[in-house]
Design an enzyme around this catalytic site. Structure first.
Site, mmCIF file in Angstrom:
data_model
loop_
_atom_site.group_PDB
_atom_site.id
_atom_site.type_symbol
_atom_site.label_atom_id
_atom_site.label_comp_id
_atom_site.label_asym_id
_atom_site.label_seq_id
_atom_site.Cartn_x
_atom_site.Cartn_y
_atom_site.Cartn_z
ATOM 1 N N ASP A 64 0.849 -1.193 0.000
ATOM 2 C CA ASP A 64 0.000 0.000 0.000
ATOM 3 C C ASP A 64 0.881 1.237 0.000
ATOM 4 O O ASP A 64 1.926 1.247 -0.656
ATOM 5 C CB ASP A 64 -0.923 -0.045 1.232
ATOM 6 N N HIS A 86 -3.475 6.009 3.843
ATOM 7 C CA HIS A 86 -4.236 4.855 3.361
ATOM 8 C C HIS A 86 -3.689 3.540 3.906
ATOM 9 O O HIS A 86 -4.429 2.708 4.450
ATOM 10 C CB HIS A 86 -4.216 4.865 1.832
ATOM 11 N N SER A 109 -11.313 -0.595 -0.257
ATOM 12 C CA SER A 109 -9.999 -0.595 0.395
ATOM 13 C C SER A 109 -10.122 -0.942 1.867
ATOM 14 O O SER A 109 -9.205 -1.522 2.456
ATOM 15 C CB SER A 109 -9.344 0.782 0.274
#
Length: 395
Positions: free
Chosen positions: A110, A141, A334
């Site tokens: 990621d 994120h 996600s």
């Protein structure tokens, strides 16, 4: 003119037209010794003739030009959540499970991680940076996704599924400018070689971005640009499919890994639905859809792509906020994907307890088979939720 290619092949391959050019122009070699003959992932600058020769070689498993990759970005976020537990914890029954991830290694590919966040206190975080940015997460994120998988409680709020995972592999594969499919392939190999049992990826191919690059940077007209992008899209799906097969082959030699990936947020229900995007679209990768909660049960999120294998909580998910010691709520496939990775870690721990080893084939089967429609809204369609919402092992 030469172009960059990523090549997955068995044994040694040299383009027949120019002798030793394969060795001379190879960028990196990652031998995978799980199967015979040896399988290699290589990078090379090739002419059109050389690439065509390799495509015809029976030893070539996949060959593709790298395509841009991007985050499957959250569709919304909310600071300072007030709940005492992320609702996904109970929804997947992790709070009832006797398993906690002990002895399992998870990789998160990621935007990196904030290693100083209290959610990761006392953990061994093996970080590898595949970008040109600083090592730690400056986007938030990756930190959020990691928190859902194995984060410790923060200020009394439970955010993590598998809270006793002690070692995690953190591959920073996406930066401000995104990433590329060859980088993701390289990171998957790294994670497997480092001993990952579960690999979590909340990212996807940027097809519109690639078309735009062909048109504006390469001077192509929109029609041939779209056609070429579609061909490279297909080639990259095949690349990830073959790469997953190679990863799966490690299982017979004692090292297993399954890959879970986000299906994408391009749908706009009820107006239209979009099919799962690569790399989740590749055969052998577990594609994860997102669920919301309602008064009648859990229902598919309006943004979640279809043709998924399983579904997991993905709306208003509380997890770690990078750059702070606090929490943030985000929504997207996600956010659903790390739920699946965390539950996979619990099933992997169960395998270790019962058999002393982890088998990737049965682990994937157990994860997908754990899905249930019992808590979903009536009329939920398999195309949207796969086998249903994943469930933690209870014994």
């Amino acid at each position: 003119m030469d172009s960059k290619y990523v090549i997955l092949h068995s044994s040694e391959i040299l383009p027949p037209s120019r002798g030793d050019i394969g060795r001379a122009r190879r960028a990196e070699v990652f031998p995978l010794e799980a199967a015979q003959p040896i399988v290699k992932l290589e990078y090379a600058e090739l002419t059109k003739r050389e690439s065509n020769d390799l495509r015809r070689d029976p030893r070539t498993l996949a060959i593709a030009k790298p395509m841009p990759m991007k985050l499957i970005a959250p569709v919304g976020s909310l600071d300072a959540p007030t709940a005492t537990k992320s609702w996904g914890i109970d929804a997947v029954r992790a709070s009832e499970s006797p398993f906690d991830g002990t002895g399992v290694t998870v990789a998160v590919l990621d935007t990196g991680i904030d290693p100083n966040h209290p959610a990761f206190k006392g953990m061994k975080l093996v970080q590898k940076n595949f970008t040109t940015e600083i090592d730690n997460d400056i986007h938030g994120h990756g930190t959020h996704c990691a928190g859902t998988i194995f984060g410790q409680d923060v200020n009394g709020v439970r955010i993590g599924i598998a809270r006793k995972i002690k070692c995690a592999l953190i591959g920073k594969v996406l930066g401000k400018e995104g990433g590329s499919s060859d980088t993701i392939a390289k990171a998957i190999q790294w994670a497997v070689q480092e001993g990952a049992n579960v690999i979590s990826m909340s990212l996807g191919i940027d097809f519109p971005g690639y078309v735009d690059w062909l048109v504006h940077d390469q001077g192509m007209n929109i029609n041939p640009a779209t056609s070429q992008a579609l061909e490279e899209y297909r080639a990259n799906v095949n690349l990830f499919t073959e790469l997953v097969r190679v990863v799966a082959a490690h299982g017979a030699f004692g090292q297993s890994a399954i890959i879970v990936a986000a299906s994408g947020n391009e749908s706009n229900r009820p107006k239209y639905e979009i099919a799962v995007s690569p790399p989740a679209a590749a055969t052998g990768i577990v594609a994860v859809g997102a669920l919301n909660k309602s008064g009648k049960g859990f229902n598919v999120a309006e943004f979640s792509n279809n043709q998924v294998n399983i579904a997991a909580p993905g709306v208003n998910i509380i997890s770690a906020k990078a750059g702070t010691s606090g929490l943030i709520s985000m929504s997207g496939t996600s956010m659903a994907t790390p739920h699946a990775a965390g539950i996979a870690a619990l099933w992997a721990q169960r395998q270790l307890k019962l058999t002393g080893r982890i088998n990737n084939v049965s682990l994937m089967a157990q994860l997908i088979a754990s899905g249930t429609f019992d808590s979903l809204v009536p009329g939920s369609e398999e195309d949207d939720v796969g086998t249903g919402i994943i469930q933690a092992p209870l014994k």
